[in-house]
Design an enzyme around this catalytic site. Structure first.
Site, PDB file in Angstrom:
ATOM      1  N   GLN A  57     -19.676  26.877  -5.443  1.00 15.42           N
ATOM      2  CA  GLN A  57     -19.484  26.246  -6.750  1.00 15.42           C
ATOM      3  C   GLN A  57     -20.572  25.229  -7.026  1.00 15.42           C
ATOM      4  O   GLN A  57     -21.375  24.888  -6.162  1.00 15.42           O
ATOM      5  CB  GLN A  57     -18.104  25.592  -6.814  1.00 15.42           C
ATOM      6  N   HIS A  64     -21.252  21.617  -9.859  1.00 14.02           N
ATOM      7  CA  HIS A  64     -20.722  20.712 -10.882  1.00 14.02           C
ATOM      8  C   HIS A  64     -21.837  20.311 -11.844  1.00 14.02           C
ATOM      9  O   HIS A  64     -22.979  20.101 -11.421  1.00 14.02           O
ATOM     10  CB  HIS A  64     -20.135  19.453 -10.252  1.00 14.02           C
ATOM     11  N   GLU A  98     -20.839  13.670  -6.024  1.00 10.98           N
ATOM     12  CA  GLU A  98     -19.825  13.337  -5.032  1.00 10.98           C
ATOM     13  C   GLU A  98     -20.457  13.187  -3.655  1.00 10.98           C
ATOM     14  O   GLU A  98     -21.607  13.575  -3.437  1.00 10.98           O
ATOM     15  CB  GLU A  98     -18.757  14.433  -4.979  1.00 10.98           C
ATOM     16  N   HIS A 151     -22.814  24.288  -3.719  1.00 11.80           N
ATOM     17  CA  HIS A 151     -22.213  23.838  -2.467  1.00 11.80           C
ATOM     18  C   HIS A 151     -20.882  24.540  -2.221  1.00 11.80           C
ATOM     19  O   HIS A 151     -20.307  25.153  -3.108  1.00 11.80           O
ATOM     20  CB  HIS A 151     -21.987  22.324  -2.505  1.00 11.80           C
ATOM     21  N   ARG A 182     -17.310  27.967 -10.685  1.00 12.24           N
ATOM     22  CA  ARG A 182     -17.209  28.829  -9.515  1.00 12.24           C
ATOM     23  C   ARG A 182     -18.229  29.958  -9.626  1.00 12.24           C
ATOM     24  O   ARG A 182     -18.258  30.691 -10.615  1.00 12.24           O
ATOM     25  CB  ARG A 182     -15.781  29.372  -9.414  1.00 12.24           C
TER      26      ARG A 182
END
Length: 317
Positions: free
Chosen positions: A98, A100, A117, A175, A195
């Site tokens: 996936q 972001h 993150e 990642h 995804r």
């Protein structure tokens, strides 16, 4: 004002295991506990306060009542939303590949903020691996072709992991968390995930889980990661504890503490502190704490002390 103890929100994604029950003692009717949202004001899961005057009320509600600057801190005024979301993640099986989006893309397309993150590895089996960016720089066209031809895993950077590793996952980094890893994740307050590949798995409805290829190609940085797989700082020994800077960026600062006697910390008017107990037991300002506890220390609270033998992760903005 006092230190809030927060009640986690649990998620039962198909790849999850049961270590959040067996290792952390969490109770839930869910068969799988893939994630525990330990600090969240996100619409998909909001923490409630377990103690004191505001027991039973959502943290977000109390922030609105008392005041964002007063509870979250002066730096929170730079964010139009609660700035972070903190999770515990138990990956019994591989998560999907996936990516972001960054803030600009996410605000335009998803109407929320992007997602940078960090992952701090709390435990990992000997064969555990994570996907972290690409082996070498490729074009978006080559990325798309690898997806279409089912050769994506050949171009991705798969990294063996161990306890104590730190991954800085900048928005746009492709990642995946691999099976056998237990992770603490500190991220922007966003749930936007695209995804790319899911090993042909079926969801709870018996159908293949949705992929988001076009959006993923739009936002992905098709290159090796910029950051090493280790904390930003070295471990420093002190009288009663050891501290390590895990990461510091314009979104959050995260420190790790191994406490064997006590540590005194300070929440100034600039930012709240969030304390996540990832091992051991002790007390915080005289109140008991144990593995799996989550505490919100309001901005401006001042000095507070954690005593005992425990491992904690402290986040501020």
């Amino acid at each position: 004002m006092y230190i809030f103890k927060l009640k986690p929100v649990f998620k039962d994604y198909i790849w999850g295991g049961n270590r959040l029950k067996t290792d952390f003692g969490f109770e839930s009717d869910l068969d799988k506990l893939a994630e525990g949202w330990m600090l969240s004001c996100h619409k998909d899961g909001k923490n409630t306060i377990e103690n004191g005057e505001y027991a039973g009320r959502e943290l977000e509600e109390v922030i609105e009542k008392v005041g964002k600057e007063k509870l979250v801190g002066k730096r929170s005024l730079d964010f139009p939303y609660f700035p972070v979301l903190i999770k515990l993640i138990d990956a019994k099986n591989d998560l999907s590949i996936q990516v972001h989006p960054d803030n600009d893309y996410a605000k335009r397309v998803e109407h929320e903020f992007g997602k940078t993150e960090i992952w701090y590895v709390l435990d990992a089996t000997e064969d555990a691996k994570l996907v972290y960016g690409f082996k070498e720089k490729i074009t978006s066209k080559q990325f798309r072709r690898a997806i279409e031809e089912n050769t994506l895993m050949d171009v991705l950077n798969q990294v063996p992991v161990k306890k104590g590793d730190l991954f800085f996952i900048e928005a746009g980094t492709v990642h995946a968390i691999g099976k056998g890893t237990l992770i603490a994740e500190i991220q922007q307050n966003s749930n936007s995930t695209y995804r790319v590949y899911d090993y042909g798995r079926l969801g709870a409805d018996g159908k293949p889980r949705e992929l988001h290829i076009e959006k993923a190609v739009d936002v992905s940085k098709t290159e090796p990661p910029k950051y090493e797989i280790k904390p930003f700082g070295e471990a420093e020994a002190h009288n009663g504890f050891t501290s390590t800077l895990l990461t510091k960026c314009d979104l959050f600062t995260v420190n790790h503490y191994d406490v064997f006697k006590s540590v005194s910390l300070f929440a100034d008017e600039e930012s709240f502190n969030h304390v996540l107990v990832v091992d051991g037991s002790g007390d915080i300002n005289g109140e008991g704490l144990k593995k799996g506890d989550s505490f919100f220390v309001p901005a401006g609270f001042g000095k507070y002390t954690i005593s005992g033998k425990c491992e904690i992760i402290v986040t501020s903005i």
